[in-house]
Design a protein around this motif. Structure first.
Motif, PDB file in Angstrom:
ATOM      1  N   LEU A  65     -14.601  14.539   7.029  1.00 46.81           N
ATOM      2  CA  LEU A  65     -15.149  13.556   7.966  1.00 46.81           C
ATOM      3  C   LEU A  65     -16.073  14.225   8.977  1.00 46.81           C
ATOM      4  N   GLY A  66     -15.732  15.435   9.399  1.00 46.08           N
ATOM      5  CA  GLY A  66     -16.611  16.157  10.317  1.00 46.08           C
ATOM      6  C   GLY A  66     -17.958  16.451   9.683  1.00 46.08           C
ATOM      7  N   MET A  67     -17.968  16.844   8.400  1.00 43.52           N
ATOM      8  CA  MET A  67     -19.207  17.156   7.707  1.00 43.52           C
ATOM      9  C   MET A  67     -20.111  15.927   7.574  1.00 43.52           C
ATOM     10  N   ILE A  68     -19.542  14.810   7.110  1.00 44.46           N
ATOM     11  CA  ILE A  68     -20.384  13.635   6.872  1.00 44.46           C
ATOM     12  C   ILE A  68     -20.849  13.013   8.182  1.00 44.46           C
ATOM     13  N   THR A  69     -19.996  13.024   9.208  1.00 48.18           N
ATOM     14  CA  THR A  69     -20.424  12.458  10.494  1.00 48.18           C
ATOM     15  C   THR A  69     -21.500  13.318  11.148  1.00 48.18           C
ATOM     16  N   ASN A  70     -21.447  14.637  10.937  1.00 48.87           N
ATOM     17  CA  ASN A  70     -22.540  15.494  11.413  1.00 48.87           C
ATOM     18  C   ASN A  70     -23.857  15.085  10.766  1.00 48.87           C
ATOM     19  N   SER A  71     -23.839  14.876   9.447  1.00 47.11           N
ATOM     20  CA  SER A  71     -25.054  14.473   8.735  1.00 47.11           C
ATOM     21  C   SER A  71     -25.555  13.118   9.231  1.00 47.11           C
ATOM     22  N   ILE A  72     -24.636  12.185   9.463  1.00 42.43           N
ATOM     23  CA  ILE A  72     -25.017  10.854   9.945  1.00 42.43           C
ATOM     24  C   ILE A  72     -25.700  10.961  11.306  1.00 42.43           C
ATOM     25  N   LEU A  73     -25.068  11.680  12.241  1.00 46.38           N
ATOM     26  CA  LEU A  73     -25.612  11.773  13.597  1.00 46.38           C
ATOM     27  C   LEU A  73     -26.928  12.545  13.620  1.00 46.38           C
ATOM     28  N   ASN A  74     -27.050  13.601  12.821  1.00 49.32           N
ATOM     29  CA  ASN A  74     -28.308  14.342  12.773  1.00 49.32           C
ATOM     30  C   ASN A  74     -29.439  13.483  12.229  1.00 49.32           C
ATOM     31  N   SER A  75     -29.141  12.631  11.261  1.00 50.84           N
ATOM     32  CA  SER A  75     -30.179  11.759  10.707  1.00 50.84           C
ATOM     33  C   SER A  75     -30.621  10.701  11.702  1.00 50.84           C
ATOM     34  N   LEU A  76     -29.772  10.408  12.699  1.00 53.18           N
ATOM     35  CA  LEU A  76     -30.102   9.422  13.727  1.00 53.18           C
ATOM     36  C   LEU A  76     -30.682  10.072  14.985  1.00 53.18           C
ATOM     37  N   GLY A  77     -30.832  11.412  14.971  1.00 57.25           N
ATOM     38  CA  GLY A  77     -31.481  12.081  16.085  1.00 57.25           C
ATOM     39  C   GLY A  77     -30.556  12.585  17.166  1.00 57.25           C
ATOM     40  N   TYR A  78     -29.273  12.799  16.848  1.00 57.57           N
ATOM     41  CA  TYR A  78     -28.317  13.265  17.853  1.00 57.57           C
ATOM     42  C   TYR A  78     -27.881  14.706  17.589  1.00 57.57           C
ATOM     43  N   GLU A  79     -28.864  15.571  17.281  1.00 57.75           N
ATOM     44  CA  GLU A  79     -28.548  16.960  16.968  1.00 57.75           C
ATOM     45  C   GLU A  79     -27.936  17.700  18.151  1.00 57.75           C
ATOM     46  N   LYS A  80     -28.401  17.405  19.380  1.00 57.12           N
ATOM     47  CA  LYS A  80     -27.888  18.111  20.556  1.00 57.12           C
ATOM     48  C   LYS A  80     -26.402  17.832  20.761  1.00 57.12           C
ATOM     49  N   GLN A  81     -26.005  16.568  20.547  1.00 56.50           N
ATOM     50  CA  GLN A  81     -24.593  16.221  20.725  1.00 56.50           C
ATOM     51  C   GLN A  81     -23.727  16.901  19.679  1.00 56.50           C
ATOM     52  N   THR A  82     -24.176  16.885  18.419  1.00 57.00           N
ATOM     53  CA  THR A  82     -23.373  17.525  17.373  1.00 57.00           C
ATOM     54  C   THR A  82     -23.302  19.033  17.589  1.00 57.00           C
ATOM     55  N   CYS A  83     -24.375  19.614  18.125  1.00 58.15           N
ATOM     56  CA  CYS A  83     -24.364  21.048  18.432  1.00 58.15           C
ATOM     57  C   CYS A  83     -23.332  21.347  19.522  1.00 58.15           C
ATOM     58  N   LEU A  84     -23.289  20.500  20.550  1.00 60.29           N
ATOM     59  CA  LEU A  84     -22.302  20.673  21.622  1.00 60.29           C
ATOM     60  C   LEU A  84     -20.887  20.566  21.075  1.00 60.29           C
ATOM     61  N   TYR A  85     -20.652  19.573  20.203  1.00 63.93           N
ATOM     62  CA  TYR A  85     -19.322  19.408  19.622  1.00 63.93           C
ATOM     63  C   TYR A  85     -18.948  20.607  18.770  1.00 63.93           C
ATOM     64  N   PHE A  86     -19.944  21.188  18.090  1.00 68.28           N
ATOM     65  CA  PHE A  86     -19.680  22.384  17.286  1.00 68.28           C
ATOM     66  C   PHE A  86     -19.173  23.525  18.161  1.00 68.28           C
ATOM     67  N   PHE A  87     -19.820  23.735  19.317  1.00 66.31           N
ATOM     68  CA  PHE A  87     -19.407  24.820  20.198  1.00 66.31           C
ATOM     69  C   PHE A  87     -18.019  24.569  20.777  1.00 66.31           C
ATOM     70  N   ILE A  88     -17.693  23.316  21.072  1.00 71.05           N
ATOM     71  CA  ILE A  88     -16.350  23.001  21.556  1.00 71.05           C
ATOM     72  C   ILE A  88     -15.313  23.347  20.488  1.00 71.05           C
ATOM     73  N   GLY A  89     -15.579  22.919  19.246  1.00 68.69           N
ATOM     74  CA  GLY A  89     -14.670  23.234  18.142  1.00 68.69           C
ATOM     75  C   GLY A  89     -14.564  24.727  17.893  1.00 68.69           C
ATOM     76  N   ALA A  90     -15.710  25.441  18.011  1.00 70.53           N
ATOM     77  CA  ALA A  90     -15.696  26.890  17.808  1.00 70.53           C
ATOM     78  C   ALA A  90     -14.846  27.587  18.858  1.00 70.53           C
ATOM     79  N   ALA A  91     -14.910  27.106  20.098  1.00 72.05           N
ATOM     80  CA  ALA A  91     -14.090  27.694  21.165  1.00 72.05           C
ATOM     81  C   ALA A  91     -12.603  27.529  20.860  1.00 72.05           C
ATOM     82  N   VAL A  92     -12.240  26.370  20.304  1.00 71.77           N
ATOM     83  CA  VAL A  92     -10.843  26.138  19.930  1.00 71.77           C
ATOM     84  C   VAL A  92     -10.427  27.105  18.823  1.00 71.77           C
ATOM     85  N   THR A  93     -11.280  27.283  17.830  1.00 72.25           N
ATOM     86  CA  THR A  93     -10.975  28.205  16.728  1.00 72.25           C
ATOM     87  C   THR A  93     -10.789  29.635  17.238  1.00 72.25           C
ATOM     88  N   LEU A  94     -11.709  30.087  18.090  1.00 71.51           N
ATOM     89  CA  LEU A  94     -11.612  31.443  18.633  1.00 71.51           C
ATOM     90  C   LEU A  94     -10.340  31.615  19.468  1.00 71.51           C
TER      91      LEU A  94
END
Length: 500
Positions: A359-388
């Motif tokens: 679901l994370g993969m497909i929703t990233n593709s959906i949001l990027n196609s609609l022009g929300y790359e900055k938001q998905t990038c921010l969410y990526f960094f939040i998730g990465a911080a949790v992983t680290l």
């Protein structure tokens, strides 16, 4: 490109991609059996650092070169197209050659990067391919911009096959796991040299020329650097995980060899199996994203909602179909494919994260196609911080599963944030929660049925035969069950087949 040609192109690009990943998967099985988990760990960590360098060198170049060539071709400006290619070549060479020289001749200053010094030796072997790959990335962008997709697909497939054949030839003659890790690094260099050579020859045979790059350097870099920066950040975080994890495992009481072995099992054996949905969902996104973008920019919000719902529901079904077989047959997969029980155990225990990951993969593709790359990038960094955070604090309690827990937590967080944003930005409400919940619930009876069937078949059949029969029967039963609950609809498959 007409809609029909677009989907036909997407179909054969996807077919080549699936073939390439299939051969790569077979290669990984061979390496796991011959090189072992420790050797795979050494190779994976060195490769993760090389991936950062390759991403920083040229990851934004192909897309930017493609855009600029398309722009100037529409204006019938042949000189500008040739200048773009020249500017791109100058840019990648000005980065890749100095980086190679600094690391290759001054590697002693960077030994602190690795907990295991053997990883640096493997990285030094990989370094020459940095320049080959960066030049090929420019030529690949030129192929995209001129809509020459087939040559690009063929060259990529040949590159993969050359790496496999050379890797198998070299690794079967290794003396120990360290020697084997170095040998498969040489195979990587050879494959990049092949793709570089083929692309260069094709470019020249097709009349490719270079012009003064001065006027195109600024527009090229202004477009490529943001893309490269975002992708490099992604690669850096993945590399940080690869470098931090062995150190934290050693701090938790593992020896260096044990830490490399655990990482090799998790990243080199289990994760490729758990990444199977990525290929299927990537193909789905390739078909869906153009339609999403078209609906959005034409303000066709009802169609946009329907397409989003369809993408989410199909993605959920893919994940929920694969989770029960991986849970029931996980241990068998580890033993049959990799001769490693721990790899199978990780597959079995980690398969439930496929749903949030997908679901994370497909929703990233959906949001990027609609022009929300900055938001998905921010969410990526939040998730990465949790992983680290998980990798830092949890190895002393759960060992290598700190990586799995971190990835699962990151996937859940990214999927939830993406879905909330989709609901906020959609003009018409997207309905997916009921379908997702019912599909998730269907996993439990499927696992129960599969476990009983597997136990029964194990009495009468050999392990490999029992696993194959159980997997086929279980998948068929799941599909019938989902159709009976009206969670799957034949028209979705029919739509995709028509468009392909």
């Amino acid at each position: 490109m007409s809609r029909e040609n677009l989907y036909r192109t997407a179909a054969y690009v996807t077919a080549f991609s699936v073939a390439e990943k299939f051969f790569g998967f077979l290669y990984r099985i061979i390496l796991s059996r011959t090189l072992g988990s420790e050797g795979m760990g050494i190779y994976q960590i060195a490769l993760s650092v090389f991936a950062v360098l390759a991403t920083a060198t040229a990851s934004g170049i192909p897309l930017t070169v493609s855009r600029l060539i398309t722009k100037y071709r529409a204006r019938n400006n042949q000189n500008a197209q040739q200048s773009v290619i020249s500017a791109a070549l100058v840019s990648v060479l000005c980065f890749s050659v100095p980086v190679f020289a600094i690391l290759f001749f001054g590697h002693g200053a960077f030994d602190w990067l690795f907990s295991d010094p053997r990883c640096m030796s493997v990285l030094l072997i990989l370094l020459p391919s940095l320049t080959f790959n960066s030049v090929y990335s420019v030529l690949r962008g030129a192929l995209w911009g001129n809509k020459q997709f087939l040559p690009y697909c063929i060259i990529d497939l040949i590159e993969e096959l050359c790496m496999i054949f050379m890797g198998v030839f070299l690794v079967t003659r290794m003396t120990d796991v360290f020697d084997g890790a170095k040998r498969i690094a040489f195979a990587v260099v050879f494959s990049y040299l092949v793709s570089f050579t083929l692309a260069s020859v094709y470019f020249l045979l097709k009349g490719g020329k270079l012009k003064n790059p001065r006027r195109q350097l600024k527009p090229l870099l202004s477009s490529a650097l943001p893309i490269t920066g975002m992708r490099t950040s992604n690669s850096l975080i993945n590399s940080a995980i690869s470098l931090l994890l062995p150190a934290r495992l050693i701090a938790a009481g593992f020896t260096s060899g044990e830490a490399m072995s655990e990482i090799g099992i998790a990243m080199g054996m289990s994760m490729p199996i758990l990444s199977i949905p990525a290929t299927l969902i990537g193909s789905l996104a390739l078909v869906m994203v153009p339609e999403l973008a078209e609906n959005f920019f034409r303000s066709q919000f009802t169609k946009l909602r329907d397409t989003i719902e369809k993408a989410l529901k199909i993605t959920t079904l893919i994940a929920c179909l694969l989770i029960p077989p991986l849970f029931v047959l996980g241990k068998d997969i580890g033993l049959i494919l990799f001769s490693n029980a721990k790899g199978g155990e990780i597959i079995r225990n980690s398969c439930f994260m496929l749903l949030p990951m997908s679901l994370g993969m497909i929703t990233n593709s959906i949001l990027n196609s609609l022009g929300y790359e900055k938001q998905t990038c921010l969410y990526f960094f939040i998730g990465a911080a949790v992983t680290l955070g998980c990798i830092w604090f949890l190895p002393q309690f759960i060992g290598i599963y700190a990586l799995i827990v971190g990835m699962a937590a990151s996937s859940v967080l990214s999927a939830v944030l993406n879905l909330i944003l989709i609901q906020k930005k959609s003009r018409e409400k997207v309905r997916f929660l009921k379908h997702t919940a019912l599909s998730a619930v269907s996993i439990l009876p499927a696992i129960l049925f599969g476990s009983l069937l597997h136990n029964l078949l194990s009495y009468y059949l050999l392990p490999v035969s029992a696993a194959i029969v159980c997997g086929v029967v279980l998948l068929c039963a799941e599909i019938l069950f989902l159709f009976s609950l009206d969670l799957a609809q034949p028209r979705w498959i029919k739509t995709l087949v028509k468009k392909s």
